[in-house]
Scaffold this motif. Structure first.
Motif, PDB file in Angstrom:
ATOM      1  N   ILE A  76       0.833  -1.203   0.000  1.00 11.33           N
ATOM      2  CA  ILE A  76       0.000   0.000   0.000  1.00 11.33           C
ATOM      3  C   ILE A  76       0.869   1.256   0.000  1.00 11.33           C
ATOM      4  O   ILE A  76       0.546   2.251  -0.674  1.00 11.33           O
ATOM      5  CB  ILE A  76      -0.945   0.004   1.213  1.00 11.33           C
ATOM      6  CG1 ILE A  76      -2.009  -1.105   1.066  1.00 11.33           C
ATOM      7  CG2 ILE A  76      -1.611   1.363   1.392  1.00 11.33           C
ATOM      8  CD1 ILE A  76      -2.999  -0.870  -0.049  1.00 11.33           C
ATOM      9  N   GLN A  77       1.985   1.217   0.704  1.00 12.02           N
ATOM     10  CA  GLN A  77       2.895   2.372   0.720  1.00 12.02           C
ATOM     11  C   GLN A  77       3.410   2.685  -0.685  1.00 12.02           C
ATOM     12  O   GLN A  77       3.514   3.852  -1.077  1.00 12.02           O
ATOM     13  CB  GLN A  77       4.073   2.126   1.665  1.00 12.02           C
ATOM     14  CG  GLN A  77       3.714   2.258   3.130  1.00 12.02           C
ATOM     15  CD  GLN A  77       4.922   2.077   4.042  1.00 12.02           C
ATOM     16  OE1 GLN A  77       5.949   1.501   3.634  1.00 12.02           O
ATOM     17  NE2 GLN A  77       4.820   2.545   5.260  1.00 12.02           N
ATOM     18  N   GLU A 106       0.739   4.348  -2.577  1.00 12.89           N
ATOM     19  CA  GLU A 106       0.612   5.745  -2.149  1.00 12.89           C
ATOM     20  C   GLU A 106       1.660   6.617  -2.827  1.00 12.89           C
ATOM     21  O   GLU A 106       1.388   7.771  -3.182  1.00 12.89           O
ATOM     22  CB  GLU A 106       0.733   5.830  -0.628  1.00 12.89           C
ATOM     23  CG  GLU A 106      -0.479   5.266   0.107  1.00 12.89           C
ATOM     24  CD  GLU A 106      -0.278   5.163   1.604  1.00 12.89           C
ATOM     25  OE1 GLU A 106       0.889   5.244   2.052  1.00 12.89           O
ATOM     26  OE2 GLU A 106      -1.279   4.990   2.333  1.00 12.89           O
ATOM     27  N   GLN A 107       2.869   6.066  -3.006  1.00 13.34           N
ATOM     28  CA  GLN A 107       3.911   6.809  -3.721  1.00 13.34           C
ATOM     29  C   GLN A 107       3.508   7.050  -5.168  1.00 13.34           C
ATOM     30  O   GLN A 107       3.715   8.142  -5.716  1.00 13.34           O
ATOM     31  CB  GLN A 107       5.234   6.040  -3.662  1.00 13.34           C
ATOM     32  CG  GLN A 107       5.838   5.926  -2.269  1.00 13.34           C
ATOM     33  CD  GLN A 107       6.983   4.933  -2.203  1.00 13.34           C
ATOM     34  OE1 GLN A 107       7.476   4.456  -3.231  1.00 13.34           O
ATOM     35  NE2 GLN A 107       7.398   4.594  -0.993  1.00 13.34           N
ATOM     36  N   GLU A 158       0.418   7.130  -6.283  1.00 12.44           N
ATOM     37  CA  GLU A 158      -0.711   8.063  -6.238  1.00 12.44           C
ATOM     38  C   GLU A 158      -0.231   9.505  -6.075  1.00 12.44           C
ATOM     39  O   GLU A 158      -0.844  10.434  -6.616  1.00 12.44           O
ATOM     40  CB  GLU A 158      -1.642   7.671  -5.074  1.00 12.44           C
ATOM     41  CG  GLU A 158      -2.932   8.445  -4.995  1.00 12.44           C
ATOM     42  CD  GLU A 158      -3.951   8.006  -6.026  1.00 12.44           C
ATOM     43  OE1 GLU A 158      -5.002   8.667  -6.111  1.00 12.44           O
ATOM     44  OE2 GLU A 158      -3.711   7.018  -6.752  1.00 12.44           O
ATOM     45  N   ALA A 159       0.872   9.682  -5.339  1.00 15.13           N
ATOM     46  CA  ALA A 159       1.411  11.028  -5.109  1.00 15.13           C
ATOM     47  C   ALA A 159       2.181  11.563  -6.313  1.00 15.13           C
ATOM     48  O   ALA A 159       2.490  12.755  -6.372  1.00 15.13           O
ATOM     49  CB  ALA A 159       2.311  11.021  -3.876  1.00 15.13           C
ATOM     50  N   ILE A 185      -6.351   3.448  -5.845  1.00 14.73           N
ATOM     51  CA  ILE A 185      -5.886   3.018  -4.527  1.00 14.73           C
ATOM     52  C   ILE A 185      -7.033   2.819  -3.549  1.00 14.73           C
ATOM     53  O   ILE A 185      -6.992   1.935  -2.702  1.00 14.73           O
ATOM     54  CB  ILE A 185      -4.837   4.009  -3.959  1.00 14.73           C
ATOM     55  CG1 ILE A 185      -4.134   3.398  -2.745  1.00 14.73           C
ATOM     56  CG2 ILE A 185      -5.456   5.364  -3.673  1.00 14.73           C
ATOM     57  CD1 ILE A 185      -2.919   4.165  -2.295  1.00 14.73           C
ATOM     58  N   GLU A 186      -8.123   3.608  -3.685  1.00 16.04           N
ATOM     59  CA  GLU A 186      -9.242   3.396  -2.771  1.00 16.04           C
ATOM     60  C   GLU A 186      -9.923   2.057  -3.031  1.00 16.04           C
ATOM     61  O   GLU A 186     -10.431   1.417  -2.107  1.00 16.04           O
ATOM     62  CB  GLU A 186     -10.256   4.542  -2.870  1.00 16.04           C
ATOM     63  CG  GLU A 186     -10.958   4.674  -4.207  1.00 16.04           C
ATOM     64  CD  GLU A 186     -10.271   5.645  -5.146  1.00 16.04           C
ATOM     65  OE1 GLU A 186     -10.920   6.086  -6.106  1.00 16.04           O
ATOM     66  OE2 GLU A 186      -9.085   5.956  -4.912  1.00 16.04           O
ATOM     67  N   ARG A 232      -7.546  -0.549  -1.344  1.00 15.87           N
ATOM     68  CA  ARG A 232      -7.713  -0.569   0.119  1.00 15.87           C
ATOM     69  C   ARG A 232      -8.997  -1.309   0.511  1.00 15.87           C
ATOM     70  O   ARG A 232      -9.030  -2.027   1.518  1.00 15.87           O
ATOM     71  CB  ARG A 232      -7.757   0.864   0.662  1.00 15.87           C
ATOM     72  CG  ARG A 232      -6.406   1.578   0.654  1.00 15.87           C
ATOM     73  CD  ARG A 232      -6.468   2.796   1.558  1.00 15.87           C
ATOM     74  NE  ARG A 232      -5.204   3.521   1.585  1.00 15.87           N
ATOM     75  CZ  ARG A 232      -4.979   4.659   0.942  1.00 15.87           C
ATOM     76  NH1 ARG A 232      -5.943   5.201   0.204  1.00 15.87           N
ATOM     77  NH2 ARG A 232      -3.808   5.257   1.018  1.00 15.87           N
TER      78      ARG A 232
END
Length: 301
Positions: free
Chosen positions: A69-70, A73-74, A76-77, A86-87, A90
């Motif tokens: 997930i991390q 997130e990278q 996604e950023a 990502i949602e 999750r």
């Protein structure tokens, strides 16, 4: 026109797996997209170098879901567009999502939910209660976060207590679930229907080898292309509609059903890294490539 770049998110080695994502590459190339396969564990990747990152074959993510997930997130950023979103990951990463789909009218295989054991231990009496609640002499226990049938146990009432030690070890730090063993998996198989951008693409029937219940190729399962019957398509379409009502429509979805009572019941909705079995339908890689490009064009309007 400048060529677009797409990262195919995978794992360090696919040596022990059957993967078919290479089949989409020529179709994406025709549509102006260059692809590069990258392990989700790779270091120092500049995700902004890509226009899109498509989660495809990170089939060891369950070994460290938090780290996976991390990485998402990278991505996604960065400036890259991530699919599936990502949602959705999750939500889909823990199989307790089945509760929400069931509440929204999707027929789901009966399931009991359990927290990780921590310092507690499963007892023979507790196992017997599971058999009673599910009204079966055979049940399946598996982690709520899992892939590839890892730590999945097919239990018979008469011998389940003999496996208490391994069960207590497997679920000491894993939330888990119990489901009735579905006889139809052995008698007929498991149906997988595939959707790209919410549009039906193709379907297959997966059957396990003798004396097994796991339908994956890696476990000896057999595959065949099918034309799904109308009731199965109806159930699958409804499931996809409910997923889209909870989140945005995913780029890809695989919904796995088994025959149950007078209709079908959902085993899982695979929205993170399902095999899409492009090898089983000649036109499916082209449909996937077109769906990806169409979605990216929508995002840039």
């Amino acid at each position: 026109m400048m060529e677009k770049r797409c990262a195919i998110l995978s794992m360090d080695s696919l040596e022990d797996f059957h993967a078919y994502d290479h089949l989409i590459e020529p179709y994406l190339a025709e549509l102006g997209w260059q692809t590069e396969t990258i392990s989700w564990r790779a270091q120092n990747v500049n995700w902004s170098d890509f226009d899109a990152v498509i989660i495809r074959t990170p089939w060891d993510y369950q070994d460290d879901a938090a780290a996976f997930i991390q990485v998402l997130e990278q991505i996604e950023a960065s400036s890259a567009h991530l699919e599936n979103a990502i949602e959705i990951v999750r939500w889909n990463i823990d199989k307790i999502y089945l509760q929400q789909l069931e509440q929204q009218g999707v027929s789901v295989v009966p399931t009991r939910w359990f927290d990780k054991l921590d310092d507690k231990l499963l007892t023979a009496e507790q196992l017997d209660i599971m058999f009673e609640q599910l009204n079966r002499d055979q049940i399946v226990l598996k982690p709520r976060i899992s892939a590839n049938s890892d730590n999945t146990f097919w239990l018979h009432r008469s011998t389940a207590a003999q496996k208490l030690a391994v069960l207590n070890s497997a679920f000491a730090q894993r939330h888990f679930m119990a489901q009735p063993f579905m006889d139809s998996v052995i008698a007929e198989g498991e149906f997988s229907l595939f959707y790209f951008n919410g549009e039906y693409s193709h379907a297959i029937l997966k059957t396990p080898k003798k004396q097994d219940f796991r339908v994956q190729e890696e476990h000896g399962g057999q595959l065949q292309s099918i034309e799904p019957e109308a009731e199965l398509v109806k159930q699958a379409n409804w499931c996809i509609e409910q997923i889209a009502s909870i989140h945005t429509m995913p780029l890809y979805a695989r919904v796995d059903f088994v025959r149950y009572q007078e209709s079908f019941a959902l085993m899982e909705a695979e929205l993170i890294e399902p095999s899409l079995y492009f090898n089983m339908d000649e036109q499916s890689p082209k449909r996937f490539a077109q769906a990806l490009v169409a979605k990216m064009k929508q995002l840039t309007l």
